[in-house]
Design an enzyme around this catalytic site. Structure first.
Site, PDB file in Angstrom:
ATOM      1  CB  CYS A 169      -0.125 -30.925  27.823  1.00  0.00           C
ATOM      2  SG  CYS A 169      -0.472 -30.097  29.281  1.00  0.00           S
ATOM      3  CB  CYS A 189       2.406 -31.143  30.276  1.00  0.00           C
ATOM      4  SG  CYS A 189       0.570 -31.436  30.583  1.00  0.00           S
TER       5      CYS A 189
END
Ligand SMILES: Cc1cc2nc3c(=O)[nH]c(=O)nc-3n(C[C@H](O)[C@H](O)[C@H](O)COP(=O)(O)OP(=O)(O)OC[C@H]3O[C@@H](n4cnc5c(N)ncnc54)[C@H](O)[C@@H]3O)c2cc1C
Lengths: 410, 104
Positions: free
Chosen positions: B29, B32
């Site tokens: 991700c 993230c």
């Protein structure tokens, strides 16, 4: 206030990164303002198709990383900034970001791309991040051995559905069309039909998403019979097109009624010195290759613009003596004759008057800025100001008195 | 930030007293990974006021789902073991700090 950039690029997807490569390679001071990490939508797809030279299996995030590294290697700065406001009217453009900073530049290239379209189905907003997703690459691994639903049947939907089968137990695609009809390309359709993990629900739309804290089931409506059926699922992926990220550009540059930026084929927007590239502009095909192409054209056109503006400034606006600016075009015979005449007039005045020729076939911008409609036309400048305009056929009797007056008042 | 997983989540988060912030992320991700260093700075700034943990959802999928986390990035706030707030997707560090100030 920042130092003055030559080019500010808003958005670091393939369009913005390509513009960065071309801009910084021309030794222009170039910065990309990108909210979060660069790469854009192309970095959200694991299986990137169609980009020439990168056959099946190329990963979106990897290709985009390579593009970003390429831009950085030529000196493009990439800053993590979200642009919230712009002042584009002046010669120096000011770009404001959410962090409160202001950046200034001579050129702005708008490449904010697009975001997934939402359908506003009941539950769609509520379960965002709770099983509802718009990005398979981001969320697929949550759904290992689980069941998911895909809404949409274009290229992105079918290709992402195939990718999801690597993780999920089943992928059910809800298609609004009759059995066997998909909007995507044939190769992907055949691949999907042959995939045993993919199940199909035809003639149907998603009606509602339900669950307790996370997605547990969906209601599907058959548009032919009106019948509503329930399907247990753990996730819902939407791939139903995109909308341009141009909310912050309203009233700044001309947009069409769907919010896409209007440009010409040089990527010029309605505002001089402001260009647009990629998915956010009105165009026919929205892919990585056309985004990169737009970015290249925009940066190249911007470089020419800067050079022309710089030349005009040096030769005309900053000139110490009176300047005759002649607007001509190689296609207009009369204007070629006029140039010869002006050259001879300038010759008579020697050092005290300067002649600058503007080829309107190549550079229409200066002509339109000064309201030149007829070719040939002549503008007389003194100390940077246009003091007289003579349109149409130019003769010595009209021009010489002006020049004499200017020189004697020196 | 404390790394939590299925072996210590119970002790570090659900049985903990006071405010605990859990940053759900995964190596795949990108947003993230972008957010995490900023959250780590908050962890320093709010030392003593809140405990900060991170949880790799790729390695702890079932645990993530049990916490009703199915999208990334997600920042969840627990008070005395109970989830009291959550931010998910398009999360900025400003949002996280604002929520923190609301809860400390
Ligand atoms: C799921 C999916 C699969 C796809 N698959 C393919 C494929 O296989 N092959 C292919 O050729 N194309 C594919 N596409 C299309 C392709 O990704 C796009 O055409 C391309 O990424 C457009 O590039 P762009 O630079 O114009 O915009 P984007 O890629 O959208 O990038 C724009 C960037 O600008 C940033 N931004 C926006 N607003 C601001 C702001 N105000 N301030 C700062 N930054 C901002 C965004 O965060 C984003 O990073 C796919 C698209 C999707 C969604």
């Amino acid at each position: 206030m920042s130092e003055l950039y030559d080019i500010i690029i808003v958005g670091g997807g393939p369009a913005g990164l390509a513009a960065g490569i071309y801009g910084s390679r021309s030794r222009l001071k170039t910065v990309i303002l990108q909210k979060g990490s660069p790469g854009g939508q192309a970095a959200t797809t694991e299986e990137l198709e169609n980009y020439p030279g990168f056959p099946r299996g190329t990963k979106g995030p990897e290709l985009m990383k390579a593009m970003a590294d390429h831009a950085i290697s030529f000196g493009t700065e990439i800053l993590n900034e979200e642009v919230v406001d712009l002042d584009l009217d002046g010669e120096i453009k000011v770009v404001k970001t959410r962090s409160g900073k202001e950046y200034q530049s001579k050129i702005v290239i708008l490449a904010p791309g697009a975001s997934p379209r939402t359908l506003n189905i009941k539950g769609e907003q509520e379960f965002r991040g709770k099983g509802v997703s718009y990005c398979a690459t981001c969320d697929a691994d949550f759904f290992e051995d689980l069941d998911v639903v895909v809404v949409g049947n274009g290229d992105a939907a079918i290709e992402e559905a195939i990718y999801l089968t690597k993780f999920a137990e089943t992928v059910t695609i809800i298609v609004i069309h009759d059995e066997g009809i998909l909007d995507c390309n044939k190769v992907s359709a055949e691949k999907a039909f042959a995939n045993p993990k993919i199940k199909w629900v035809w003639n149907s739309v998603l009606e509602e998403i339900q669950g307790d804290g996370i997605v547990e089931r969906v209601l599907i409506k058959n548009i032919k019979t009106g019948e509503i059926s329930e399907l247990e699922t753990n996730g819902v992926f939407f791939f139903v097109g995109t909308v341009p990220n141009t909310e912050f550009l309203k009233g700044k540059v001309k947009l069409d009624d769907r919010g896409y930026i209007i440009t010409n084929d040089k990527m010029e927007t309605s505002v001089p010195g402001v260009y647009a590239a990629g998915d956010a502009r009105v165009k026919y095909l929205r892919q990585v290759i056309t985004a990169a192409s737009d970015g290249a054209i925009a940066a190249f056109a911007a470089e020419k613009y800067l050079a022309e503006e710089e030349t005009f400034k040096e030769q005309v606006l900053k000139a110490e003596k009176p300047v005759m600016v002649a607007f001509w075009s190689p296609q207009v015979e009369e204007s070629i004759a006029a140039i010869a005449k002006l050259e001879s007039i300038a010759g008579k005045f020697g050092e005290s008057v300067k002649l600058v020729k503007v080829d309107t076939y190549r550079n229409q911008r200066v002509a339109s800025r000064y309201g030149i409609k007829e070719i040939p036309s002549l503008l007389l400048f003194n100390r940077g100001e246009a003091i007289a305009k003579i349109a149409g056929s130019l003769n010595e009797e009209m021009i010489v008195p002006y020049l004499n007056a200017l020189i004697t008042t020196e | 930030m404390i790394e939590v997983d299925k072996t210590n989540f119970e002790d570090e988060v659900l049985k903990a007293e006071g405010l605990v912030v859990v940053d759900f992320w995964s190596p795949k991700c990108e947003p993230c990974k972008e957010l995490m260093p900023h959250v780590a700075k908050l962890a320093e700034k709010y030392q003593g006021k809140a405990k900060f943990c991170k949880l790799d959802t790729a390695a702890n999928r079932r645990l993530a789902i049990s916490q009703k986390v199915l999208g990334l990035p997600t920042i969840a706030f627990y008070k005395n073991g109970e989830k009291v707030a959550e931010l998910t997707q398009e999360v900025t560090v400003e949002d996280v700090e604002a929520k923190l100030n609301e809860l400390v």
